[in-house]
Design a protein around this motif. Structure first.
Motif, PDB file in Angstrom:
ATOM      1  N   GLY A 165       0.849  -1.183   0.000  1.00  0.00           N
ATOM      2  CA  GLY A 165       0.000   0.000   0.000  1.00  0.00           C
ATOM      3  C   GLY A 165       0.884   1.232   0.000  1.00  0.00           C
ATOM      4  O   GLY A 165       2.105   1.152  -0.144  1.00  0.00           O
ATOM      5  N   GLU A 166       0.265   2.364   0.161  1.00  0.00           N
ATOM      6  CA  GLU A 166       0.984   3.631   0.174  1.00  0.00           C
ATOM      7  C   GLU A 166       1.476   3.938   1.575  1.00  0.00           C
ATOM      8  O   GLU A 166       0.876   3.503   2.558  1.00  0.00           O
ATOM      9  CB  GLU A 166       0.052   4.749  -0.306  1.00  0.00           C
ATOM     10  N   LEU A 167       2.552   4.702   1.658  1.00  0.00           N
ATOM     11  CA  LEU A 167       3.080   5.126   2.944  1.00  0.00           C
ATOM     12  C   LEU A 167       2.525   6.500   3.284  1.00  0.00           C
ATOM     13  O   LEU A 167       2.827   7.484   2.604  1.00  0.00           O
ATOM     14  CB  LEU A 167       4.611   5.181   2.892  1.00  0.00           C
ATOM     15  N   ASP A 168       1.694   6.564   4.319  1.00  0.00           N
ATOM     16  CA  ASP A 168       1.199   7.833   4.837  1.00  0.00           C
ATOM     17  C   ASP A 168       2.364   8.502   5.548  1.00  0.00           C
ATOM     18  O   ASP A 168       2.966   7.908   6.449  1.00  0.00           O
ATOM     19  CB  ASP A 168       0.047   7.584   5.809  1.00  0.00           C
ATOM     20  N   ILE A 169       2.711   9.715   5.164  1.00  0.00           N
ATOM     21  CA  ILE A 169       3.893  10.346   5.750  1.00  0.00           C
ATOM     22  C   ILE A 169       3.711  10.645   7.243  1.00  0.00           C
ATOM     23  O   ILE A 169       4.678  10.962   7.923  1.00  0.00           O
ATOM     24  CB  ILE A 169       4.357  11.584   4.964  1.00  0.00           C
ATOM     25  N   GLY A 170       2.512  10.487   7.767  1.00  0.00           N
ATOM     26  CA  GLY A 170       2.283  10.621   9.205  1.00  0.00           C
ATOM     27  C   GLY A 170       2.987   9.546  10.017  1.00  0.00           C
ATOM     28  O   GLY A 170       3.174   9.692  11.225  1.00  0.00           O
TER      29      GLY A 170
END
Length: 114
Positions: free
Chosen positions: A86-91
Motif C-alpha cells: 500500500g501507500e506510505l502515509d507520511i504521518g
C-alpha cells in the motif's frame, strides 16, 4: 516501537511530502510493494542498490503505524525484510536523515534505532 527505514532520493521524498503520501519508487511499483529495511539491513541495502548515488534521504518510519499492510518477507539471503503493501502515509514518519555519500560511492550510515 519498531523503526524501519526507506532510502529515497530527496526529490522523490519532497514530492511525497507535497502529496501527503509516498507511493514508492519505480522498483517498488514494479514489485507491488514498498521496500524497507530494518536498522541492521540499511548498510547492505545502500551498498547493493544505491552505491554512488547522491541526494538521498534515509526515512525512519514507525512500523506499528503501518498496520497489517506491513509484511516481513524473505528477501536477500532469505533474511526477512519489511514490505508495505500500500501507500506510505507520511504521518508514520518519525525522522528524515541525510544519507551522505562518500568519495568511494559508499554512504555514511548514521547510528540507527531498531
Amino acid at each position: 516501537m519498531t523503526t524501519i527505514y526507506k532510502i529515497c532520493p530527496a526529490s522523490a521524498w519532497r514530492e511525497a511530502e507535497r502529496q501527503g503520501v509516498f507511493r514508492g519508487s519505480a522498483d517498488d511499483r514494479r514489485d507491488g510493494f514498498i521496500h524497507f529495511s530494518a536498522a541492521s539491513q540499511v548498510a547492505g541495502t545502500a551498498a547493493k542498490h544505491f552505491a554512488g548515488q547522491i541526494g538521498l534521504f534515509l526515512i525512519a518510519i514507525d512500523a506499528a503505524a503501518l498496520g497489517e499492510a506491513l509484511k516481513w518477507e524473505p528477501s536477500r539471503g532469505g533474511e526477512l525484510f519489511p514490505h508495505l503493501y500500500g501507500e506510505l502515509d507520511i504521518g508514520a514518519v518519525t525522522n528524515i536523515l541525510d544519507l551522505r555519500a562518500r568519495s568511494d560511492g559508499s554512504h555514511d550510515i548514521p547510528e540507527l534505532v531498531s
